[in-house]
Design a protein around this motif. Structure first.
Motif, mmCIF file in Angstrom:
data_model
loop_
_atom_site.group_PDB
_atom_site.id
_atom_site.type_symbol
_atom_site.label_atom_id
_atom_site.label_comp_id
_atom_site.label_asym_id
_atom_site.label_seq_id
_atom_site.Cartn_x
_atom_site.Cartn_y
_atom_site.Cartn_z
ATOM 1 N N VAL A 31 30.764 45.283 41.866
ATOM 2 C CA VAL A 31 32.029 45.958 41.962
ATOM 3 C C VAL A 31 32.576 44.877 43.308
ATOM 4 O O VAL A 31 31.388 44.278 44.056
ATOM 5 C CB VAL A 31 32.076 46.936 43.392
ATOM 6 C CG1 VAL A 31 33.050 47.696 43.796
ATOM 7 C CG2 VAL A 31 31.014 48.029 42.438
ATOM 8 N N VAL A 32 33.865 44.119 42.690
ATOM 9 C CA VAL A 32 33.941 42.966 43.522
ATOM 10 C C VAL A 32 34.551 44.003 44.660
ATOM 11 O O VAL A 32 36.058 44.027 44.633
ATOM 12 C CB VAL A 32 35.091 41.854 42.776
ATOM 13 C CG1 VAL A 32 35.578 40.827 43.522
ATOM 14 C CG2 VAL A 32 34.311 41.515 41.227
ATOM 15 N N VAL A 57 34.002 46.342 38.520
ATOM 16 C CA VAL A 57 35.027 47.151 39.293
ATOM 17 C C VAL A 57 35.589 46.624 40.202
ATOM 18 O O VAL A 57 35.459 45.913 41.426
ATOM 19 C CB VAL A 57 34.503 48.357 39.854
ATOM 20 C CG1 VAL A 57 35.838 48.880 40.563
ATOM 21 C CG2 VAL A 57 34.490 49.449 38.696
ATOM 22 N N ARG A 58 37.156 46.191 40.433
ATOM 23 C CA ARG A 58 37.969 45.663 41.476
ATOM 24 C C ARG A 58 38.383 46.443 42.900
ATOM 25 O O ARG A 58 38.877 46.992 41.883
ATOM 26 C CB ARG A 58 38.988 44.977 40.667
ATOM 27 C CG ARG A 58 38.786 44.139 39.549
ATOM 28 C CD ARG A 58 39.353 42.895 39.413
ATOM 29 N NE ARG A 58 39.833 42.301 37.958
ATOM 30 C CZ ARG A 58 39.972 40.522 37.640
ATOM 31 N NH1 ARG A 58 40.922 40.732 37.809
ATOM 32 N NH2 ARG A 58 39.543 40.432 36.548
ATOM 33 N N LEU A 59 37.796 46.645 43.564
ATOM 34 C CA LEU A 59 38.258 47.377 44.407
ATOM 35 C C LEU A 59 39.006 46.597 45.614
ATOM 36 O O LEU A 59 38.467 45.915 46.298
ATOM 37 C CB LEU A 59 36.780 47.885 44.779
ATOM 38 C CG LEU A 59 36.905 49.065 46.249
ATOM 39 C CD1 LEU A 59 38.230 50.360 45.475
ATOM 40 C CD2 LEU A 59 35.837 49.503 46.520
ATOM 41 N N PRO A 60 40.159 46.370 45.450
ATOM 42 C CA PRO A 60 41.186 46.309 46.942
ATOM 43 C C PRO A 60 41.757 47.311 48.125
ATOM 44 O O PRO A 60 41.217 48.011 47.537
ATOM 45 C CB PRO A 60 42.759 46.219 46.256
ATOM 46 C CG PRO A 60 42.969 47.084 45.227
ATOM 47 C CD PRO A 60 41.359 47.415 44.577
ATOM 48 N N VAL A 61 41.141 46.424 49.142
ATOM 49 C CA VAL A 61 41.121 47.561 50.496
ATOM 50 C C VAL A 61 42.463 47.242 51.338
ATOM 51 O O VAL A 61 41.989 45.736 51.593
ATOM 52 C CB VAL A 61 39.910 48.018 51.381
ATOM 53 C CG1 VAL A 61 38.688 48.544 50.426
ATOM 54 C CG2 VAL A 61 39.128 46.069 51.598
ATOM 55 N N SER A 92 25.934 46.506 43.068
ATOM 56 C CA SER A 92 25.589 45.025 43.706
ATOM 57 C C SER A 92 26.831 44.401 44.399
ATOM 58 O O SER A 92 27.657 45.304 43.358
ATOM 59 C CB SER A 92 25.423 44.014 42.771
ATOM 60 O OG SER A 92 26.097 44.053 41.570
ATOM 61 N N VAL A 93 27.650 45.351 44.975
ATOM 62 C CA VAL A 93 28.609 44.704 46.195
ATOM 63 C C VAL A 93 29.246 42.902 46.666
ATOM 64 O O VAL A 93 28.297 42.662 46.766
ATOM 65 C CB VAL A 93 29.230 45.267 46.772
ATOM 66 C CG1 VAL A 93 30.240 45.196 47.575
ATOM 67 C CG2 VAL A 93 29.149 46.770 46.452
#
Length: 234
Positions: A31-32, A57-61, A92-93
């Motif tokens: 996950v990025v 997985v692309r995870l915008p915050v 793994s992030v």
């Protein structure tokens, strides 16, 4: 938590300034995660995106950038909860950080909020060294002092600090530009001050401080300023 969190410095903007270690960390992540201002495209993602694994997985915050600290702090609370859940799942992030994670970066909020996590940190090229390369001038030389000063400091504090150093980098300039220029004029740093906007990016711009009109505010910029009697070149 069986997963790992890597805080990855992606540098100031030029994708070619990513370190090999950063590229490896990004490419291996399940996950990025990348913070961004609401409604804006993430600079850190644009730098790193071609190195993200196809299955990741692309995870915008979203992190609000306001004078009040509470909205951003609440956002970091939520980000930490999300990352904690991913780590519990064994993921793994990679958390992308513009510049260097620990140079005025948001990575410190993750370290603070995830004390039980397995965390590694990948340093990145800072905006500070990027601006020096843009103007082709050392930040400091020999036995000189260099100060990094956030522009939101009150004018009295800025004047005190500037009077104790030959060279300084003013960061977080934004809406404080006119006031900072007045301060630098008072301390004798203005004549040799250079403003670098969007360092290392295609839209990079280098301008002497005094060439800006009153009320004109360069965006995403750092000011490097000197009194003119530096050791470099002598």
């Amino acid at each position: 938590m069986s997963g790992t969190l890597t805080l990855v410095g992606v540098g100031p903007g030029d994708p070619e300034l990513l370190t090999l270690k950063a590229v490896n960390a990004i490419g291996k992540a399940d996950v990025v995660v990348y913070p961004q201002k609401p409604g804006e495209t993430s600079l850190s993602l644009s730098i790193a995106q071609k190195h993200i694994g196809a299955a990741a997985v692309r995870l915008p915050v979203n992190v609000p950038m306001k004078v009040e600290r509470e909205p951003a702090q609440q956002a970091y609370d939520q980000i930490a909860k999300t990352i904690s859940s991913l780590l519990d799942e064994g993921k793994s992030v990679a958390y992308l950080c513009e510049g260097d994670p620990l140079f005025y970066g948001s990575a410190m909020y993750m370290i603070e909020r995830l004390p039980q996590a397995r965390v590694s940190i990948v340093p990145g090229i800072t905006s500070l060294t990027a601006t020096a390369s843009a103007i082709g001038r050392p930040l400091a030389a020999r036995n000189e002092t260099l100060k990094v000063l956030p522009a939101p400091l009150d004018s009295e504090k800025l004047i005190f600090e500037l009077n104790q150093t030959q060279s300084a980098a003013i960061i977080k300039v934004g809406r404080h530009f006119d006031r900072v220029r007045d301060v630098l004029t008072q301390t004798g740093h203005a004549a040799n001050a250079i403003v670098v906007e969007h360092a290392t990016q295609n839209r990079q711009k280098v301008t002497p401080l005094m060439d800006f009109a009153k009320g004109e505010r360069p965006y995403f910029s750092t000011i490097l300023c000197y009194k003119g009697d530096e050791a470099w070149g002598k």
